[in-house]
Write a protein that holds these residues in place. Structure first.
Motif, PDB file in Angstrom:
ATOM      1  N   VAL A  50       6.971  -9.370   5.364  1.00  0.00           N
ATOM      2  CA  VAL A  50       5.536  -9.844   5.137  1.00  0.00           C
ATOM      3  C   VAL A  50       4.537  -9.396   6.336  1.00  0.00           C
ATOM      4  O   VAL A  50       3.602  -8.889   5.936  1.00  0.00           O
ATOM      5  N   ASP A  51       4.997  -9.831   7.589  1.00  0.00           N
ATOM      6  CA  ASP A  51       4.139  -9.068   8.787  1.00  0.00           C
ATOM      7  C   ASP A  51       3.875  -7.596   8.567  1.00  0.00           C
ATOM      8  O   ASP A  51       3.003  -6.999   8.888  1.00  0.00           O
ATOM      9  N   THR A  52       5.062  -6.941   8.515  1.00  0.00           N
ATOM     10  CA  THR A  52       4.988  -5.285   8.540  1.00  0.00           C
ATOM     11  C   THR A  52       4.303  -4.786   7.522  1.00  0.00           C
ATOM     12  O   THR A  52       3.691  -3.893   7.577  1.00  0.00           O
ATOM     13  N   LEU A  53       4.385  -5.492   6.104  1.00  0.00           N
ATOM     14  CA  LEU A  53       3.719  -4.946   5.091  1.00  0.00           C
ATOM     15  C   LEU A  53       2.258  -5.282   4.745  1.00  0.00           C
ATOM     16  O   LEU A  53       1.686  -4.878   3.924  1.00  0.00           O
ATOM     17  N   SER A  54       1.962  -6.170   5.588  1.00  0.00           N
ATOM     18  CA  SER A  54       0.681  -6.649   5.653  1.00  0.00           C
ATOM     19  C   SER A  54      -0.573  -5.760   5.809  1.00  0.00           C
ATOM     20  O   SER A  54      -1.669  -6.156   5.655  1.00  0.00           O
ATOM     21  N   PHE A  55      -0.101  -4.474   6.161  1.00  0.00           N
ATOM     22  CA  PHE A  55      -1.324  -3.540   6.303  1.00  0.00           C
ATOM     23  C   PHE A  55      -1.827  -3.143   4.771  1.00  0.00           C
ATOM     24  O   PHE A  55      -2.881  -2.529   4.840  1.00  0.00           O
ATOM     25  N   ALA A  56      -1.068  -3.710   3.696  1.00  0.00           N
ATOM     26  CA  ALA A  56      -1.471  -3.143   2.418  1.00  0.00           C
ATOM     27  C   ALA A  56      -1.665  -4.586   1.726  1.00  0.00           C
ATOM     28  O   ALA A  56      -1.077  -5.636   2.205  1.00  0.00           O
ATOM     29  N   PRO A  57      -2.646  -4.616   0.524  1.00  0.00           N
ATOM     30  CA  PRO A  57      -2.730  -5.636  -0.163  1.00  0.00           C
ATOM     31  C   PRO A  57      -1.141  -6.195  -0.775  1.00  0.00           C
ATOM     32  O   PRO A  57      -0.538  -5.343  -1.318  1.00  0.00           O
ATOM     33  N   LEU A  58      -0.800  -7.557  -0.741  1.00  0.00           N
ATOM     34  CA  LEU A  58       0.472  -7.857  -1.135  1.00  0.00           C
ATOM     35  C   LEU A  58       0.301  -8.410  -2.774  1.00  0.00           C
ATOM     36  O   LEU A  58      -0.700  -9.209  -2.848  1.00  0.00           O
ATOM     37  N   LEU A  59       1.081  -7.950  -3.599  1.00  0.00           N
ATOM     38  CA  LEU A  59       0.940  -8.229  -5.198  1.00  0.00           C
ATOM     39  C   LEU A  59       2.109  -9.423  -5.254  1.00  0.00           C
ATOM     40  O   LEU A  59       1.576 -10.210  -6.148  1.00  0.00           O
ATOM     41  N   GLN A  60       2.939  -9.444  -4.539  1.00  0.00           N
ATOM     42  CA  GLN A  60       4.217 -10.370  -4.772  1.00  0.00           C
ATOM     43  C   GLN A  60       4.813 -10.656  -3.060  1.00  0.00           C
ATOM     44  O   GLN A  60       5.146  -9.643  -2.562  1.00  0.00           O
ATOM     45  N   ALA A  61       5.141 -11.733  -2.851  1.00  0.00           N
ATOM     46  CA  ALA A  61       5.606 -12.135  -1.861  1.00  0.00           C
ATOM     47  C   ALA A  61       6.463 -13.336  -2.172  1.00  0.00           C
ATOM     48  O   ALA A  61       6.082 -14.638  -2.000  1.00  0.00           O
ATOM     49  N   ASN A  62       7.649 -13.251  -2.910  1.00  0.00           N
ATOM     50  CA  ASN A  62       8.546 -14.106  -3.436  1.00  0.00           C
ATOM     51  C   ASN A  62       9.590 -14.660  -2.487  1.00  0.00           C
ATOM     52  O   ASN A  62      10.575 -13.796  -2.469  1.00  0.00           O
ATOM     53  N   SER A  63       9.755 -15.850  -1.868  1.00  0.00           N
ATOM     54  CA  SER A  63      10.644 -15.980  -0.673  1.00  0.00           C
ATOM     55  C   SER A  63      12.125 -16.539  -1.543  1.00  0.00           C
ATOM     56  O   SER A  63      13.093 -16.365  -1.089  1.00  0.00           O
ATOM     57  N   SER A  64      11.938 -17.039  -2.889  1.00  0.00           N
ATOM     58  CA  SER A  64      13.223 -17.290  -3.306  1.00  0.00           C
ATOM     59  C   SER A  64      14.179 -16.266  -3.621  1.00  0.00           C
ATOM     60  O   SER A  64      15.334 -16.467  -3.688  1.00  0.00           O
ATOM     61  N   ASP A  65      13.552 -14.915  -4.199  1.00  0.00           N
ATOM     62  CA  ASP A  65      14.195 -14.067  -4.685  1.00  0.00           C
ATOM     63  C   ASP A  65      14.241 -12.862  -3.588  1.00  0.00           C
ATOM     64  O   ASP A  65      14.959 -11.707  -3.742  1.00  0.00           O
ATOM     65  N   GLY A  66      13.383 -12.853  -2.612  1.00  0.00           N
ATOM     66  CA  GLY A  66      13.422 -12.148  -1.347  1.00  0.00           C
ATOM     67  C   GLY A  66      12.645 -10.834  -1.377  1.00  0.00           C
ATOM     68  O   GLY A  66      13.000  -9.759  -0.981  1.00  0.00           O
ATOM     69  N   ILE A  67      11.750 -10.690  -2.413  1.00  0.00           N
ATOM     70  CA  ILE A  67      11.234  -9.514  -2.632  1.00  0.00           C
ATOM     71  C   ILE A  67       9.751  -9.553  -2.301  1.00  0.00           C
ATOM     72  O   ILE A  67       8.999 -10.684  -2.452  1.00  0.00           O
ATOM     73  N   VAL A  68       9.182  -8.417  -1.326  1.00  0.00           N
ATOM     74  CA  VAL A  68       7.788  -8.271  -0.911  1.00  0.00           C
ATOM     75  C   VAL A  68       7.420  -7.051  -1.495  1.00  0.00           C
ATOM     76  O   VAL A  68       7.879  -5.611  -1.257  1.00  0.00           O
ATOM     77  N   LEU A  69       6.174  -6.982  -2.392  1.00  0.00           N
ATOM     78  CA  LEU A  69       5.722  -5.910  -3.151  1.00  0.00           C
ATOM     79  C   LEU A  69       4.285  -5.684  -2.838  1.00  0.00           C
ATOM     80  O   LEU A  69       3.605  -6.709  -2.852  1.00  0.00           O
ATOM     81  N   THR A  70       3.783  -4.600  -2.156  1.00  0.00           N
ATOM     82  CA  THR A  70       2.589  -4.245  -2.036  1.00  0.00           C
ATOM     83  C   THR A  70       1.737  -3.563  -3.021  1.00  0.00           C
ATOM     84  O   THR A  70       2.612  -2.901  -4.043  1.00  0.00           O
ATOM     85  N   ASP A  71       0.333  -3.693  -3.031  1.00  0.00           N
ATOM     86  CA  ASP A  71      -0.230  -3.138  -4.141  1.00  0.00           C
ATOM     87  C   ASP A  71      -0.511  -1.659  -3.375  1.00  0.00           C
ATOM     88  O   ASP A  71       0.030  -1.293  -2.466  1.00  0.00           O
ATOM     89  N   TRP A  72      -1.256  -0.525  -4.188  1.00  0.00           N
ATOM     90  CA  TRP A  72      -1.291   0.598  -3.802  1.00  0.00           C
ATOM     91  C   TRP A  72      -2.307   0.722  -2.635  1.00  0.00           C
ATOM     92  O   TRP A  72      -3.215  -0.149  -2.482  1.00  0.00           O
TER      93      TRP A  72
END
Length: 146
Positions: A50-72
């Motif tokens: 989450v910290d590293t990818l916060s340079f981009a807007p986050l679309l999804q940050a789901n801690s139960s399935d472990g996925i962090v997805l940025t927007d364009w």
């Protein structure tokens, strides 16, 4: 040839990471266990992603399935390029093979966004930044007395 967009994003993430921690770089005597999993995945890797990818807007940050997805994300220095990044945490342990980063890059050609290659080195660099950040978080987390 390195993309200005990717270089800017990685440089921004590295700059943000280099400023973490402040003045005292002495690690605590006791370290937290490597398998902090109260949120469903390794908590250190999760926070680091989450910290590293916060340079981009986050679309999804789901801690139960472990996925962090940025927007364009388009860097101001390269507005005709954009990137979308996904980090997947694959294990409860803090290990190098417990994080997988994928990235999609597009370039604007005559008003249309067209897929462009992302180098393996770029993805590897993001994984390395996340792992380094996760280890730093773990190092500064004191293990509970027990």
């Amino acid at each position: 040839m390195k993309s200005p967009l990717l270089a800017t994003g990685i440089a921004g993430a590295a700059l943000a990471l280099s400023s973490c921690g402040g003045g005292n770089n002495v690690a605590p005597v006791a370290m937290a266990p490597a398998d902090m999993t109260q949120i469903g995945v390794n908590a250190f890797l999760w926070q680091a992603a989450v910290d590293t990818l916060s340079f981009a807007p986050l679309l999804q940050a789901n801690s139960s399935d472990g996925i962090v997805l940025t927007d364009w994300y388009s860097s101001p220095g390269a507005p005709n390029e954009r990137i979308k990044v996904t980090a997947a945490i694959l294990d409860a342990q803090l290990r190098a093979d417990a994080i997988r980063v994928t990235a999609i890059k597009q370039v604007n050609q005559n008003g249309n966004w067209v897929e462009a290659p992302v180098t393996a080195a770029t993805v590897q660099k993001l994984e390395d930044i996340i792992l380094t950040r996760a280890r730093d978080i773990r190092r500064t987390t004191i293990a509970p007395a027990g």
